[in-house]
Design a protein around this motif. Structure first.
Motif, PDB file in Angstrom:
ATOM      1  N   TRP A   1       0.834  -1.197   0.000  1.00 49.67           N
ATOM      2  CA  TRP A   1       0.000   0.000   0.000  1.00 49.67           C
ATOM      3  C   TRP A   1       0.872   1.251   0.000  1.00 49.67           C
ATOM      4  N   LEU A   2       1.918   1.215   0.820  1.00 52.81           N
ATOM      5  CA  LEU A   2       2.826   2.355   0.864  1.00 52.81           C
ATOM      6  C   LEU A   2       3.544   2.517  -0.470  1.00 52.81           C
ATOM      7  N   ALA A   3       3.874   1.395  -1.111  1.00 56.09           N
ATOM      8  CA  ALA A   3       4.545   1.458  -2.408  1.00 56.09           C
ATOM      9  C   ALA A   3       3.632   2.010  -3.485  1.00 56.09           C
ATOM     10  N   ALA A   4       2.326   1.763  -3.374  1.00 57.00           N
ATOM     11  CA  ALA A   4       1.379   2.203  -4.401  1.00 57.00           C
ATOM     12  C   ALA A   4       1.034   3.687  -4.287  1.00 57.00           C
TER      13      ALA A   4
ATOM     14  N   VAL B   1       3.670   5.524  10.563  1.00 60.28           N
ATOM     15  CA  VAL B   1       3.810   4.230   9.897  1.00 60.28           C
ATOM     16  C   VAL B   1       5.206   4.178   9.284  1.00 60.28           C
ATOM     17  N   THR B   2       6.011   3.222   9.704  1.00 59.73           N
ATOM     18  CA  THR B   2       7.342   3.072   9.142  1.00 59.73           C
ATOM     19  C   THR B   2       7.253   2.345   7.799  1.00 59.73           C
TER      20      THR B   2
ATOM     21  N   ALA C   1       4.358  10.173  -2.570  1.00 60.35           N
ATOM     22  CA  ALA C   1       4.448  11.085  -1.425  1.00 60.35           C
ATOM     23  C   ALA C   1       3.275  12.060  -1.488  1.00 60.35           C
ATOM     24  N   GLY C   2       2.572  12.209  -0.377  1.00 56.15           N
ATOM     25  CA  GLY C   2       1.379  13.038  -0.340  1.00 56.15           C
ATOM     26  C   GLY C   2       0.090  12.269  -0.545  1.00 56.15           C
ATOM     27  N   GLY C   3       0.196  11.009  -1.008  1.00 60.71           N
ATOM     28  CA  GLY C   3      -0.983  10.167  -1.137  1.00 60.71           C
ATOM     29  C   GLY C   3      -1.506   9.759   0.226  1.00 60.71           C
TER      30      GLY C   3
ATOM     31  N   GLU D   1       8.082  11.206   2.344  1.00 56.02           N
ATOM     32  CA  GLU D   1       9.179  10.988   1.401  1.00 56.02           C
ATOM     33  C   GLU D   1      10.055   9.792   1.766  1.00 56.02           C
ATOM     34  N   ASP D   2      10.079   9.422   3.050  1.00 52.02           N
ATOM     35  CA  ASP D   2      10.928   8.308   3.479  1.00 52.02           C
ATOM     36  C   ASP D   2      10.308   6.941   3.224  1.00 52.02           C
TER      37      ASP D   2
END
Length: 377
Positions: free
Chosen positions: A193-196, A359-360, A199-201, A220-221
Motif C-alpha cells: 500500500w505504501l509502495a502504491a 507508519v514506518t 508522497a502526499g498520497g 518521502e521516506d
C-alpha cells in the motif's frame, strides 16, 4: 421497479447536506449489487433472501442503512438454493452505506483523485466511486475471483468499467494511486500500500479485530504520518484464501467446562467485549487475536476468551454477585482485560482514539498520545 425514490431517501440519510457523495448514492441502484443475500437465523445458520422473489422486501433491504451479507464461508447467495443454510463467518457483504461514506470521507478523496478500492465485495462502494470520479480513475481489488467478476458485470450494467483486479490486497498492487480506501481491515499496513502511494498520497483503513480507523499520508521516506480518527468502524479482515481459518472448537469446549489453573473472583462485572469497541480495541493492542464469546442464560452472563496460543478465560456472573473467573493456558487473558478496564476507570478515558500515528516503511504503526504509546506490527 421505481428504485430512485428509495435511493434518494438513502442518500439523504447517509450523507450530510452538500456532501459530494449524495449524488452518487442518489444515482446508484444498490439493489443491482445485492439481488440475493443471507439473513442470520439466530442459531448460527443463515437463510437465503431472494430479492426478485419479493420486490417490496428487496427495495426495503437494499435501501436500508445496513450491511447485507452476500457470502458465508464459500457460499455466495448468488449460487444458493432455498434449502441451503450455511454456517460460519461472513466473507463478503454490501457494507451499510453510511459506513461506506464514512470511509470515503476519511480518505479525503478529491474530484481528480485516482483511487484504489480495497475489498470489492458487492461492488456498491466501487460504483459510488465511479459515479463521482469516473471509472477511469477507479481500481478495485478483491481476493475472490467471483466477487470481482460479479461486481464487474453489475458495474458494466450501469455503464461503469473501472479496472477490476483479482488478488491478495496485501500483496503487489497496481499503482501509483492518490488514495487507498479499504472496506476490509489489515494489521499492519501492507508495504504494498505504501509502495502504491506517491508522497502526499493518503490511505484510510481499519485495523484487524479493532474499531480503529487509521488515516495517514505518505511521506518521502516511504512511511506515512497520520492519526487514529475519533471515529469507529469494523470490517472483515483481509484473507488470502477462500475462507477464514476454522476456529479451535476443542479450546472453546475446554473453556466452557474446565476449572483452569487460576480460579478466583473478578474485579469488574462481566463485560460483552464484542460490543465494547473501545475496550476490545485496546485489548487487541496488548494481545492480538483474542476470540470473544458472550452468552446470557436468564440472569447469568458468561464471557469466554480464547487465543491460538492455548490461553483461555471464562468469567461467569449471576445477577449482581461478583463474577467467578477461570483462566488457563500460558497467559491470563482476563487479567489483560482488567488492565484495560483499570486504565479506563483511573483516567476516565482510553488513549487510543485521537492518537498520533507514524507508519514506518515496513508497515509497522507507532502510536502516541501524551505519555502513552503502542506499536501495531
Amino acid at each position: 421497479m421505481d428504485w430512485i425514490p428509495h435511493a434518494s431517501a438513502l442518500a439523504e440519510h447517509a450523507t450530510r447536506p452538500g456532501s459530494p457523495w449524495r449524488t452518487p448514492i442518489t444515482d446508484t441502484p444498490r439493489h443491482t449489487f445485492v439481488p440475493r443475500w443471507w439473513k442470520a437465523t439466530g442459531n448460527g445458520a443463515w437463510t437465503l433472501q431472494d430479492g426478485p422473489g419479493d420486490a417490496e422486501a428487496w427495495m426495503a433491504a437494499a435501501y436500508s442503512d445496513r450491511s447485507l451479507v452476500t457470502q458465508v464461508g464459500t457460499s455466495h447467495a448468488d449460487h444458493a438454493r432455498p434449502q441451503d443454510h450455511p454456517t460460519g463467518k461472513p466473507t463478503s457483504s454490501s457494507t451499510l452505506p453510511t459506513l461506506v461514506v464514512q470511509m470515503l470521507e476519511h480518505a479525503a478523496i478529491e474530484d481528480t483523485s485516482t483511487v484504489l478500492d480495497v475489498g470489492t465485495g458487492s461492488g456498491y462502494g466501487t460504483a459510488l466511486l465511479c459515479a463521482r470520479l469516473g471509472a477511469a480513475r477507479v481500481t478495485s481489488i478483491d481476493v475472490d475471483a467471483y466477487l470481482v467478476k460479479a461486481a464487474g458485470e453489475r458495474l458494466a450494467e450501469l455503464g461503469h468499467q473501472p479496472s477490476m483486479v483479482t488478488g491478495d490486497a496485501t500483496g503487489s498492487l497496481p499503482g501509483p494511486v492518490d488514495r487507498i480506501v479499504a472496506m476490509v481491515s489489515v494489521r499492519p499496513v501492507p508495504t504494498s500500500w505504501l509502495a502504491a502511494l506517491p508522497a502526499g498520497g493518503r490511505l484510510a483503513t481499519t485495523i484487524t479485530n479493532t474499531s480503529i480507523i487509521l488515516t495517514a499520508t505518505k511521506t518521502e521516506d516511504g512511511g506515512a504520518i497520520g492519526r487514529i480518527e475519533r471515529d469507529w468502524a469494523m470490517f472483515m479482515p483481509t484473507r488470502a484464501d477462500a475462507d477464514y481459518p476454522p476456529r479451535d472448537r476443542a479450546l472453546l469446549k475446554r473453556a466452557r467446562i474446565e476449572d483452569g489453573e487460576d480460579v478466583g473472583p473478578g474485579r469488574f462485572p462481566v463485560l460483552d467485549v464484542i460490543e465494547s469497541w473501545e475496550v476490545r480495541s485496546m485489548l487487541e493492542l496488548a494481545a492480538p487475536g483474542i476470540e470473544h464469546h458472550h452468552e446470557t442464560d436468564g440472569d447469568t452472563r458468561t464471557a469466554l476468551m480464547l487465543h491460538t496460543d492455548g490461553s483461555w478465560a471464562r468469567a461467569e456472573q449471576t445477577g449482581q454477585a461478583p463474577p467467578v473467573v477461570h483462566q488457563g493456558g500460558p497467559r491470563r487473558l482476563w487479567d489483560l482485560l482488567d488492565e484495560v478496564r483499570d486504565h479506563w476507570l483511573r483516567h476516565g478515558r482510553l488513549p487510543l482514539y485521537g492518537a498520533l500515528a507514524r507508519v514506518t516503511p515496513d508497515g509497522t504503526i507507532h502510536l502516541r498520545r501524551g505519555t502513552w504509546n503502542a506499536v501495531i506490527g
